[in-house]
Design a protein around this motif. Structure first.
Motif, PDB file in Angstrom:
ATOM      1  N   ARG A  40       1.033  -1.263  -0.043  1.00  0.00           N
ATOM      2  CA  ARG A  40       0.136   0.050   0.156  1.00  0.00           C
ATOM      3  C   ARG A  40       0.898   1.014   0.002  1.00  0.00           C
ATOM      4  O   ARG A  40       2.020   1.231   0.786  1.00  0.00           O
ATOM      5  N   PRO A  41       0.744   2.332  -0.807  1.00  0.00           N
ATOM      6  CA  PRO A  41       1.483   3.457  -0.992  1.00  0.00           C
ATOM      7  C   PRO A  41       1.484   4.193   0.534  1.00  0.00           C
ATOM      8  O   PRO A  41       0.501   4.212   1.236  1.00  0.00           O
ATOM      9  N   TYR A  42       2.682   4.766   0.888  1.00  0.00           N
ATOM     10  CA  TYR A  42       2.579   5.521   2.146  1.00  0.00           C
ATOM     11  C   TYR A  42       3.653   6.521   2.130  1.00  0.00           C
ATOM     12  O   TYR A  42       4.387   6.634   1.170  1.00  0.00           O
ATOM     13  N   TYR A  43       3.582   7.333   3.039  1.00  0.00           N
ATOM     14  CA  TYR A  43       4.742   8.556   3.249  1.00  0.00           C
ATOM     15  C   TYR A  43       5.434   8.095   4.394  1.00  0.00           C
ATOM     16  O   TYR A  43       5.043   7.785   5.338  1.00  0.00           O
ATOM     17  N   PHE A  44       6.859   7.677   3.826  1.00  0.00           N
ATOM     18  CA  PHE A  44       7.823   7.610   4.886  1.00  0.00           C
ATOM     19  C   PHE A  44       8.492   8.863   5.298  1.00  0.00           C
ATOM     20  O   PHE A  44       9.173   9.507   4.568  1.00  0.00           O
ATOM     21  N   GLU A  45       8.914   8.808   6.476  1.00  0.00           N
ATOM     22  CA  GLU A  45       9.669   9.939   7.089  1.00  0.00           C
ATOM     23  C   GLU A  45      11.137   9.897   7.224  1.00  0.00           C
ATOM     24  O   GLU A  45      11.751   8.695   7.631  1.00  0.00           O
ATOM     25  N   PHE A  46      11.822  10.789   6.460  1.00  0.00           N
ATOM     26  CA  PHE A  46      13.302  10.697   6.270  1.00  0.00           C
ATOM     27  C   PHE A  46      13.674  11.750   7.382  1.00  0.00           C
ATOM     28  O   PHE A  46      13.172  13.098   7.236  1.00  0.00           O
ATOM     29  N   ILE A  47      14.465  11.663   7.881  1.00  0.00           N
ATOM     30  CA  ILE A  47      14.798  12.740   9.443  1.00  0.00           C
ATOM     31  C   ILE A  47      16.488  12.902   9.169  1.00  0.00           C
ATOM     32  O   ILE A  47      17.139  12.150   8.648  1.00  0.00           O
ATOM     33  N   SER A  48      16.329  14.168   9.237  1.00  0.00           N
ATOM     34  CA  SER A  48      17.932  14.845   9.356  1.00  0.00           C
ATOM     35  C   SER A  48      17.957  15.924  10.571  1.00  0.00           C
ATOM     36  O   SER A  48      16.761  16.252  11.055  1.00  0.00           O
ATOM     37  N   HIS A  49      18.997  16.220  11.068  1.00  0.00           N
ATOM     38  CA  HIS A  49      19.269  17.279  11.910  1.00  0.00           C
ATOM     39  C   HIS A  49      19.867  18.221  11.384  1.00  0.00           C
ATOM     40  O   HIS A  49      20.923  18.378  11.023  1.00  0.00           O
ATOM     41  N   GLY A  50      19.482  19.547  12.010  1.00  0.00           N
ATOM     42  CA  GLY A  50      19.937  20.738  11.407  1.00  0.00           C
ATOM     43  C   GLY A  50      21.522  20.887  11.738  1.00  0.00           C
ATOM     44  O   GLY A  50      21.933  20.656  12.913  1.00  0.00           O
ATOM     45  N   ALA A  55      22.022  26.770   9.778  1.00  0.00           N
ATOM     46  CA  ALA A  55      21.325  27.914  10.813  1.00  0.00           C
ATOM     47  C   ALA A  55      21.353  29.154   9.884  1.00  0.00           C
ATOM     48  O   ALA A  55      21.978  29.403   9.207  1.00  0.00           O
ATOM     49  N   GLY A  56      20.020  29.587  10.052  1.00  0.00           N
ATOM     50  CA  GLY A  56      19.483  30.967   9.497  1.00  0.00           C
ATOM     51  C   GLY A  56      18.802  30.916   8.010  1.00  0.00           C
ATOM     52  O   GLY A  56      18.233  31.872   7.397  1.00  0.00           O
ATOM     53  N   LYS A  57      19.108  29.713   7.407  1.00  0.00           N
ATOM     54  CA  LYS A  57      18.312  29.470   6.091  1.00  0.00           C
ATOM     55  C   LYS A  57      16.921  29.057   6.370  1.00  0.00           C
ATOM     56  O   LYS A  57      16.568  28.654   7.321  1.00  0.00           O
ATOM     57  N   THR A  58      16.229  29.577   5.521  1.00  0.00           N
ATOM     58  CA  THR A  58      14.729  29.318   5.369  1.00  0.00           C
ATOM     59  C   THR A  58      14.661  27.993   4.989  1.00  0.00           C
ATOM     60  O   THR A  58      15.467  27.342   4.250  1.00  0.00           O
ATOM     61  N   ILE A  59      13.574  27.211   5.673  1.00  0.00           N
ATOM     62  CA  ILE A  59      13.504  25.711   5.343  1.00  0.00           C
ATOM     63  C   ILE A  59      13.194  25.354   4.032  1.00  0.00           C
ATOM     64  O   ILE A  59      13.970  24.324   3.632  1.00  0.00           O
ATOM     65  N   VAL A  60      12.615  26.221   3.063  1.00  0.00           N
ATOM     66  CA  VAL A  60      12.620  26.123   1.631  1.00  0.00           C
ATOM     67  C   VAL A  60      13.991  26.267   1.061  1.00  0.00           C
ATOM     68  O   VAL A  60      14.575  25.370   0.186  1.00  0.00           O
ATOM     69  N   ASP A  61      14.625  27.215   1.289  1.00  0.00           N
ATOM     70  CA  ASP A  61      16.210  27.314   0.695  1.00  0.00           C
ATOM     71  C   ASP A  61      16.894  26.373   1.143  1.00  0.00           C
ATOM     72  O   ASP A  61      17.702  25.807   0.315  1.00  0.00           O
ATOM     73  N   LEU A  62      16.874  25.914   2.417  1.00  0.00           N
ATOM     74  CA  LEU A  62      17.851  24.665   2.790  1.00  0.00           C
ATOM     75  C   LEU A  62      17.450  23.326   1.748  1.00  0.00           C
ATOM     76  O   LEU A  62      18.545  22.913   1.271  1.00  0.00           O
ATOM     77  N   PHE A  63      16.283  23.079   1.879  1.00  0.00           N
ATOM     78  CA  PHE A  63      16.015  21.991   0.907  1.00  0.00           C
ATOM     79  C   PHE A  63      16.390  22.183  -0.549  1.00  0.00           C
ATOM     80  O   PHE A  63      16.880  21.170  -1.150  1.00  0.00           O
ATOM     81  N   GLN A 101      18.253  21.275  15.108  1.00  0.00           N
ATOM     82  CA  GLN A 101      16.610  20.798  14.908  1.00  0.00           C
ATOM     83  C   GLN A 101      16.395  19.570  14.268  1.00  0.00           C
ATOM     84  O   GLN A 101      16.993  19.368  13.267  1.00  0.00           O
ATOM     85  N   LYS A 102      15.427  18.900  14.488  1.00  0.00           N
ATOM     86  CA  LYS A 102      14.995  17.725  13.933  1.00  0.00           C
ATOM     87  C   LYS A 102      13.954  18.155  12.751  1.00  0.00           C
ATOM     88  O   LYS A 102      12.979  18.871  12.892  1.00  0.00           O
ATOM     89  N   ILE A 103      14.290  17.707  11.595  1.00  0.00           N
ATOM     90  CA  ILE A 103      13.810  18.036  10.314  1.00  0.00           C
ATOM     91  C   ILE A 103      13.349  16.837   9.529  1.00  0.00           C
ATOM     92  O   ILE A 103      13.939  15.873   9.363  1.00  0.00           O
ATOM     93  N   SER A 104      11.939  16.710   9.396  1.00  0.00           N
ATOM     94  CA  SER A 104      11.415  15.477   8.835  1.00  0.00           C
ATOM     95  C   SER A 104      10.739  15.934   7.400  1.00  0.00           C
ATOM     96  O   SER A 104      10.381  16.841   7.012  1.00  0.00           O
ATOM     97  N   HIS A 105      11.071  14.925   6.360  1.00  0.00           N
ATOM     98  CA  HIS A 105      10.543  15.085   5.044  1.00  0.00           C
ATOM     99  C   HIS A 105      10.017  13.819   4.915  1.00  0.00           C
ATOM    100  O   HIS A 105      10.348  12.542   4.783  1.00  0.00           O
TER     101      HIS A 105
END
Length: 251
Positions: A40-50, A55-63, A101-105
Motif C-alpha cells: 500500500r502506498p505510504y509517506y515515509f519519514e526521512f529524518i535529518s538534524h540541522g 542555521a539561518g536558512k529558510t526551510i525551503v532554501d535549505l532543501f 533541530q529535527k527536520i522531517s521530510h
C-alpha cells in the motif's frame, strides 16, 4: 453501481498512510494481485538534524540548496501541506532553521511489486533462522524497497525481528538465507564465511547442452553500474578490470 463499489474498494485498498522508521511492516500493508505482492502506498519519514551551516536558512532554501533532486516549487508545496516539518510541527515557508533541530521530510513511497510467493521459514532456532528466499525479493531495505523485502515480510507475517543477515542473495536469485537473531551471532557467522568454513552452491538453468566434465572459469568480473550489467574478462589494454572470480561448473 457495481463499478462505483469497485472504485471505492480500490481506493480503500490503496489508501496512503504516514509512517516513520519506527513503524514496522505489518501483514495488512500488502495487497496480492495476479501473482504479485504489492505494498500500500505510504509517506515515509526521512529524518535529518540541522547542521551549523544550515542555521539561518529558510526551510525551503535549505532543501532547495542541499537536496537538488527536486524543484524549488516542490519544497514550497511540501512545507505548506506538512510533508516537511520541523520538530514534528508544520512551519511557514519563511521559517529560519536552527542548528540541531529535527527536520522531517515525508516522501511518497510506492514500492515496486515482487512475486506473491511467500518467504518460507525452514528452521527457526533461538539464535538462527533459515528461510527460503523467492526470486525478485531483495534481502533487506534498499533503494525503492522497504517492506517488499525478505526482512520486511518476515517481520510482518512471521513476527521475526530483529534479524541480522549473515549473507545476501541478489534480488533476482532464489535460495537459502541464514539470519542471526543477534549482531554478535551474525559476526560469528561472517568470520566463518571469511575463513572459508562455509561453502555456498548455486544452481542455474542453462539453454543448450552443458559439457559433461567439470568446467573451470577463471576470469575477472567487471560490473558497470551505469549500464547495470556485468561482463567477464574486460581489459583496458594494460590491466584486467573488475574483481577476480574463479568458479567451478558441474552438470
Amino acid at each position: 453501481m457495481k463499478r462505483k463499489r469497485g472504485d471505492e474498494e480500490r481506493k480503500e485498498e490503496m489508501e496512503i498512510v504516514w509512517q516513520t522508521p519506527a513503524d514496522p511492516p505489518e501483514a495488512q500493508d500488502y495487497i496480492f494481485r495476479h501473482g504479485r505482492r504489492y505494498v500500500r502506498p505510504y509517506y515515509f519519514e526521512f529524518i535529518s538534524h540541522g547542521k551549523n551551516r544550515w542555521a539561518g536558512k529558510t526551510i525551503v532554501d535549505l532543501f532547495a540548496q542541499e537536496f537538488k533532486g527536486r524543484p524549488y516549487d516542490y519544497y514550497v508545496s511540501a512545507v505548506k501541506c506538512g510533508r516537511i516539518q520541523v520538530e514534528g510541527k508544520m512551519v511557514p515557508i519563511s521559517y529560519p532553521v536552527k542548528s540541531s533541530q529535527k527536520i522531517s521530510h515525508f516522501v511518497h513511497r510506492h514500492e515496486p511489486p515482487v512475486t506473491a510467493n511467500g518467504v518460507s521459514v525452514l528452521q527457526e532456532e533461538p539464535d538462527v533462522v533459515t528461510v527460503c528466499k523467492p526470486a525478485s525479493v531483495p534481502v533487506h531495505p534498499c533503494g525503492q524497497y522497504r517492506k517488499n523485502t525478505v526482512v520486511g515480510i518476515l517481520e510482518a507475517e512471521h513476527g521475526l525481528a530483529p534479524l541480522f543477515p549473515v549473507h545476501r542473495l541478489d534480488r533476482l536469485v532464489s535460495g537459502l538465507l541464514i539470519f542471526a537473531r543477534s549482531a554478535s551471532r551474525a559476526d560469528l557467522f561472517r568470520q566463518q564465511i571469511e575463513g572459508g568454513m562455509v561453502r555456498k552452491q548455486y544452481i542455474a538453468k542453462v539453454i543448450g547442452e552443458f559439457p559433461e566434465k567439470e568446467q573451470l572459469v577463471d576470469v575477472n568480473i567487471n560490473y558497470n553500474a551505469r549500464e547495470g550489467r556485468s561482463t567477464a574478462g574486460v581489459s583496458n589494454l594494460t590491466q584486467l578490470l573488475g574483481q577476480s572470480n574463479c568458479s567451478f561448473y558441474i552438470e
